[in-house]
Write a protein that holds these residues in place. Structure first.
Motif: not given
Length: 223
Positions: A164-170
């Motif tokens: 259920p967890v999302s991480l991203a570099y913007v």
């Protein structure tokens, strides 16, 4: 807005009745990388510019409603964003509409389309920009990348999702994160946030709301 909330409540209640009558349903991986989804979220967004003597920021009430639906792999996604200024003498009310079309396979998905932004009064009144998102799913982790994602709010990102967890570099300097808190097999509370800097511009947002998956996207069922 009320019909959407009603659909989410019904989606949350149906699995409980099915489980009582038939017992626990074993998990089977979804047949495609995406499943049907609808969501509605509210929160705050701040944005502005930096200059030699400091910076200035505007504060907005943000509302995001949207979702995607699959027709034997052919995928339609739409989202509506409204920004209401919370300070007098600041910017005007604005809205954005995102429509993306594409295809979703067993492990991958590609969607593309326009983001239409409108603000009154402004020049130009309407701006149209391209938006793209791609995803590839492994066994437990999904990798994704996008341009002008989240109804045009996120300039470009690359990230991963685990459970259920999302991480991203913007790009070029920032981060984005989201988490889904399950209420049932088909509904939950979704929290999304990001913060980034692009040249002299900067922006940050935090929204929370409901997310649901229609019954036809139940794990193991056909989308």
């Amino acid at each position: 807005m009320r019909p959407l909330l009603l659909v989410l409540v019904l989606a949350a209640s149906q699995p409980a009745r099915a489980q009582d009558s038939a017992g626990p349903v074993p998990y089977v991986p979804p047949p495609r990388a995406l499943t049907h989804e609808i969501h509605s979220q509210w929160g705050l967004l701040t944005g502005g510019y930096s200059h030699g003597g400091g910076s200035w920021d505007d504060l907005y009430m943000a509302s995001i409603t949207g979702g995607h639906y699959l027709f034997n792999g052919f995928t339609v996604e739409a989202g509506l964003l409204s920004l209401t200024p919370l300070e007098r003498g600041g910017p005007n009310l604005s809205a954005s509409l995102s429509v993306r079309l594409g295809y979703t396979g067993e492990r991958w998905s590609v969607l593309a389309g326009p983001v239409i932004q409108a603000s009154y009064p402004s020049t130009p009144l309407v701006t149209v920009l391209p938006s793209v998102r791609g995803l590839y799913r492994f066994e437990k982790v999904s990798l994704d990348a996008g341009l002008l994602d989240l109804v045009g709010l996120v300039p470009a990102h690359v990230g991963a999702t685990y459970g259920p967890v999302s991480l991203a570099y913007v790009l070029p300097l920032g981060a984005r994160a989201s988490v889904r808190i399950p209420l049932s097999a088909r509904a939950g509370i979704q929290v999304d946030g990001f913060a980034f800097r692009l040249g002299t511009a900067h922006s940050a947002m935090l929204v929370v709301g409901l997310v649901g998956n229609p019954p036809s996207s139940r794990p193991g069922g056909k989308p």
